[in-house]
Design an enzyme around this catalytic site. Structure first.
Site, PDB file in Angstrom:
ATOM      1  N   ASN A  86      84.677  69.487  45.472  1.00  0.00           N
ATOM      2  CA  ASN A  86      85.762  69.311  46.443  1.00  0.00           C
ATOM      3  C   ASN A  86      85.648  70.390  47.513  1.00  0.00           C
ATOM      4  O   ASN A  86      84.751  71.235  47.467  1.00  0.00           O
ATOM      5  CB  ASN A  86      87.116  69.329  45.736  1.00  0.00           C
ATOM      6  CG  ASN A  86      87.336  70.638  45.006  1.00  0.00           C
ATOM      7  OD1 ASN A  86      87.421  71.688  45.630  1.00  0.00           O
ATOM      8  ND2 ASN A  86      87.406  70.576  43.678  1.00  0.00           N
ATOM      9  N   ARG A  87      86.572  70.391  48.454  1.00  0.00           N
ATOM     10  CA  ARG A  87      86.409  71.232  49.641  1.00  0.00           C
ATOM     11  C   ARG A  87      86.953  72.647  49.483  1.00  0.00           C
ATOM     12  O   ARG A  87      87.016  73.398  50.448  1.00  0.00           O
ATOM     13  CB  ARG A  87      87.067  70.543  50.836  1.00  0.00           C
ATOM     14  CG  ARG A  87      86.315  69.299  51.255  1.00  0.00           C
ATOM     15  CD  ARG A  87      87.026  68.578  52.373  1.00  0.00           C
ATOM     16  NE  ARG A  87      87.297  69.463  53.499  1.00  0.00           N
ATOM     17  CZ  ARG A  87      88.230  69.246  54.402  1.00  0.00           C
ATOM     18  NH1 ARG A  87      89.005  68.192  54.304  1.00  0.00           N
ATOM     19  NH2 ARG A  87      88.402  70.088  55.391  1.00  0.00           N
TER      20      ARG A  87
END
Ligand code: CTP
Length: 405
Positions: A211-212
């Site tokens: 994920n970011r």
């Protein structure tokens, strides 16, 4: 800001090739709101012009103990008394030797002798000099006296050799000085465990799901907690951020790794802050070999990971804080998470708002407390959010938050 606003720091600079890095250290201290005065040895002035330090600090730079235009001859005492903290960056073997022996033959060594404020030195020299028993003994003398030594690093040295003796990274030196100069020691004697960053879940040897999350929020919490005196352990998923100064760091990859690392440590901590963006699902099977393309579609079966926070909440450390990163109906979800996971507090942020969430240096968060209070903070640097969060932690600890038996 970051506990250094208006704190008065005397920065000594001595004649090492790394003297130019002191400029970066001064800038880092100024960015955190400190008032900095620079004192240089005569040799240091051959490496970096005093005007550089004068221009960025807005103060005259001291070199001579009795300058022709001196006012009273007591400037060394004025500076020593003025300082909330004093540091020498970089510190040569000669200056370290003078400090250890109590010699005072120029302005900097005299200020150091007269100064009773917390002190740090960041050595920088060739590895042959650093390992000389005389230098090691002098450093040991300084440590025994309570002077903080910002250990030098291993790496390329000025003459092209590689070894110990390289000045520590400027950001580390800034963090070390911030710990000395921060008047708050309100987390002294407390142990804090922080998780940060994303996790990565392997699909095959060349692909993964992640994920970011950049880790910036959790790393800031770990750094500021250490600055405020806590003993800090940071368990971080893959992140490009360097280890915060004075923090024990364990780097992990997957949600399962993070789970194991956290459970190995939670029972030893007063405070657990779970800022990591842990994967909720992982590929049900990790292929041993690269998956080759076949048809026009591919389906990847996923399975749930263990919710680490829920597991930790069963052991119930005295203070337990979670994060809720949302994109819609966030407050309602965050309230639900606080209750479901039995947390003292949830830090909620909506990552769709500009300036909030992943990758950026700022955040816009709301603190949801166990007593129902909800504090919406404005856009703030993540270090400032960390500071406010730790204010809540100290309040919970002061209130004698005990783990339910
Ligand atoms: N968390 C965790 N272990 C997981 C997933 C999340 O410990 N496997 C923690 C996070 O570190 C964070 C909090 O739980 O502190 C909330 O994470 P989030 O993913 O936003 O919430 P979930 O409870 O997983 O709910 P959902 O994904 O459905 O929003």
């Amino acid at each position: 800001m970051d506990g250094l606003e208006n704190r008065r720091i005397v920065l000594g600079v001595t004649g090492s090739i790394a003297a130019y890095k002191a400029v970066e250290v001064v800038r880092g201290l100024l960015r955190r709101g400190a008032d900095v005065r620079v004192v240089m040895s005569r040799e240091a002035a051959s490496f970096v012009g005093p005007m550089t330090f004068g221009a960025i600090t807005g103060h005259p730079v001291g070199i001579e103990q009795f300058p022709p235009q001196g006012q009273t001859g007591e400037e060394h005492i004025d500076l020593a008394v003025w300082a909330d903290a004093i540091a020498v960056v970089p510190a040569t073997a000669n200056l370290i030797g003078k400090m250890a022996q109590g010699l005072a033959d120029d302005l900097l060594s005299t200020v150091l002798l007269a100064c009773e404020a917390p002190c740090a030195v960041a050595p920088s020299m060739n590895f042959r000099m650093l390992r000389h028993p005389a230098v090691q003994a002098n450093l040991q003398t300084l440590r025994a006296r309570g002077c903080h030594v910002v250990e030098s690093a291993y790496g390329p040295l000025a003459n092209g050799e590689v070894g110990e003796g390289r000045l520590a990274e400027p950001e580390h030196v800034v963090q070390a000085i911030a710990r000395l100069a921060d008047p708050r020691r309100d987390l002294t004697g407390r142990s804090v465990l922080v998780t940060a960053g994303p996790t990565v879940e392997a699909i095959d040897p060349v692909r993964y799901i992640t994920n970011r999350s950049s880790g910036k929020m959790g790393f800031a919490i770990a750094q500021i907690a250490a600055q405020r005196g806590a003993e800090v352990m940071l368990i971080a998923g893959p992140s490009h951020l360097p280890d915060p100064y004075g923090v024990s760091v364990e780097r992990v990859h997957s949600a399962a790794d993070m789970h194991h690392a956290v459970l190995r440590h939670t029972d030893r901590h007063d405070v657990v802050i779970m800022a990591a963006a842990v994967a909720d699902y992982r590929p049900a099977h990790r292929a041993d070999r690269k998956i080759k393309k076949t048809g026009t579609r591919m389906t990847l079966a996923m399975e749930r990971t263990t919710d680490i926070l829920t597991e930790v909440s069963k052991q119930r450390p005295p203070v337990l804080i979670g994060f809720a990163v949302e994109t819609h109906d966030g407050l309602a979800y965050a309230r639900e998470k606080r209750v479901k996971k039995n947390l003292d507090m949830v830090v909620y942020n909506d990552v769709t708002v500009e300036g909030a969430g992943f990758e950026v240096d700022t955040n816009i968060v709301t603190f949801l407390h166990a007593d129902g209070r909800e504090e919406a903070l404005p856009l703030l640097p993540k270090t400032e959010v960390a500071d406010r969060l730790l204010d809540c932690v100290t309040a919970l600890l002061r209130a004698g938050r005990k783990a339910p038996s």
